[in-house]
Design a protein around this motif. Structure first.
Motif, PDB file in Angstrom:
ATOM      1  N   UNK A 172       0.812  -1.210   0.000  1.00 19.37           N
ATOM      2  CA  UNK A 172       0.000   0.000   0.000  1.00 19.37           C
ATOM      3  C   UNK A 172       0.846   1.261   0.000  1.00 19.37           C
ATOM      4  N   UNK A 173       1.937   1.223   0.771  1.00 17.32           N
ATOM      5  CA  UNK A 173       2.825   2.379   0.844  1.00 17.32           C
ATOM      6  C   UNK A 173       3.484   2.643  -0.512  1.00 17.32           C
ATOM      7  N   UNK A 174       3.962   1.568  -1.161  1.00 16.02           N
ATOM      8  CA  UNK A 174       4.589   1.725  -2.474  1.00 16.02           C
ATOM      9  C   UNK A 174       3.576   2.238  -3.495  1.00 16.02           C
ATOM     10  N   UNK A 175       2.349   1.673  -3.442  1.00 13.39           N
ATOM     11  CA  UNK A 175       1.311   2.121  -4.381  1.00 13.39           C
ATOM     12  C   UNK A 175       0.977   3.591  -4.175  1.00 13.39           C
ATOM     13  N   UNK A 176       0.969   4.026  -2.921  1.00 15.51           N
ATOM     14  CA  UNK A 176       0.679   5.429  -2.614  1.00 15.51           C
ATOM     15  C   UNK A 176       1.769   6.327  -3.179  1.00 15.51           C
ATOM     16  N   UNK A 177       3.035   5.930  -3.017  1.00 17.15           N
ATOM     17  CA  UNK A 177       4.139   6.712  -3.554  1.00 17.15           C
ATOM     18  C   UNK A 177       4.057   6.818  -5.083  1.00 17.15           C
ATOM     19  N   UNK A 178       3.731   5.681  -5.716  1.00 22.35           N
ATOM     20  CA  UNK A 178       3.622   5.702  -7.175  1.00 22.35           C
ATOM     21  C   UNK A 178       2.500   6.648  -7.612  1.00 22.35           C
ATOM     22  N   UNK A 179       1.390   6.598  -6.891  1.00 22.29           N
ATOM     23  CA  UNK A 179       0.253   7.458  -7.214  1.00 22.29           C
ATOM     24  C   UNK A 179       0.611   8.924  -7.041  1.00 22.29           C
ATOM     25  N   UNK A 180       1.312   9.234  -5.950  1.00 22.78           N
ATOM     26  CA  UNK A 180       1.620  10.640  -5.630  1.00 22.78           C
ATOM     27  C   UNK A 180       2.643  11.238  -6.588  1.00 22.78           C
ATOM     28  N   UNK A 181       3.642  10.443  -6.949  1.00 23.82           N
ATOM     29  CA  UNK A 181       4.761  11.024  -7.701  1.00 23.82           C
ATOM     30  C   UNK A 181       4.787  10.663  -9.183  1.00 23.82           C
ATOM     31  N   UNK A 182       4.067   9.605  -9.568  1.00 20.00           N
ATOM     32  CA  UNK A 182       4.094   9.225 -10.978  1.00 20.00           C
ATOM     33  C   UNK A 182       2.711   9.263 -11.627  1.00 20.00           C
TER      34      UNK A 182
END
Length: 299
Positions: A287-297
């Protein structure tokens, strides 16, 4: 007296939060290092529970008649400060020995009223007729002194050989060599019930100081071996002691012959909690990785 110590569970609870760009993701770990029980004569006679907080780590050992609190000061937040390091180094220079460092972190034992009644000391002993030294532990409590010598005989046995101050053997504790799903086991062979509480304290402290890290590996099997070569230390093991206690108490009181032990072992090996902890950790990471991908990419 024959007594089995079974570690029942390691409990990790999740909560808390992480906030990124006003999006909150919850996570927090609180670990209670372990809970355990001791069984003799097919009856539970002692409970053990660890508690970790920001300042220290404590273990409660509660028998039918008494409760003891073991405080492990190496977990104290003061260790590592300038004042504590200066004090430790000064003592080391004075004594010209690393033993002074161990003395600053030796476990202290308190009663239910929070009054210190004992400690578990680290002792260095020079072997007779040689330049070599070996180490052992000394329990000092209620005007009683017991020495604990840790011995590895072969790949199949790690033993705590316990003597009184007059060098009479009062107990041998056998560590089960294979740890299953983070659950250690110990069998205590004790000369009589009068020594039980002290032997229980020694067993709990030896586990925490030397073997608790292995239990933290979680699911699966872990095997630990210890090879002792120092002859004077090896001489502390008496081969006839355990058979004598078994003859004294009867084979029906061996752990493998006690129904309550079998019942509690089955309970301790319930791996649902361990699996759920792993699943929750994976979910959080994904979930944390998915959130980072959503926020920055994803924008």
């Amino acid at each position: 007296m024959i007594c089995e110590y079974i570690k029942m569970k390691t409990d990790i609870q999740y909560g808390g939060n992480i906030n990124i760009n006003n999006i909150e993701l919850k996570n927090r770990n609180t670990m209670f290092p372990y809970k355990g029980i001791m069984i003799a004569n097919n009856e539970q006679i002692c409970e053990v529970e660890g508690h970790l907080d920001k300042d220290d780590y404590q273990i409660s050992v509660k028998s039918k008649d008494n409760q003891y609190i073991i405080k492990f000061w190496e977990q104290n937040s003061n260790i590592g400060t300038i004042s504590s390091i200066t004090s430790m180094m000064g003592q080391m220079l004075k004594d010209k020995s690393l033993d002074a460092m161990y003395e600053t972190i030796q476990p202290k034992i308190f009663d239910a009223n929070n009054q210190q009644i004992g400690e578990f000391q680290w002792v260095s002993q020079k072997a007779e007729g040689t330049m070599q030294s070996y180490y052992y532990r000394k329990l000092v409590i209620n005007n009683v002194e017991l020495n604990c010598y840790e011995i590895g005989k072969d790949d199949q046995s790690i033993l705590f050989c316990i003597y009184d101050s007059k060098e009479n053997m009062i107990a041998t504790v056998s560590k089960r060599m294979q740890i299953q799903n983070g659950k250690s086991r110990y069998t205590m062979y004790i000369i009589n019930e009068d020594w039980f509480e002290y032997v229980a304290l020694i067993t709990v402290m030896m586990h925490q100081l030397n073997y608790e890290d292995e239990d933290g590996k979680g699911l699966g099997k872990v095997k630990r071996s210890l090879h002792t070569h120092q002859k004077e230390l090896l001489s502390k093991y008496k081969e006839d002691f355990i058979p004598r206690i078994i003859e004294q108490d009867g084979e029906e009181n061996l752990p493998d012959n006690m129904p309550l032990v079998a019942e509690k072992l089955k309970e301790s090996q319930n791996t649902i909690g361990l699996n759920m902890n792993r699943i929750m950790t994976i979910i959080f990471i994904v979930g944390f990785i998915a959130l980072l991908i959503y926020l920055f990419l994803g924008k």
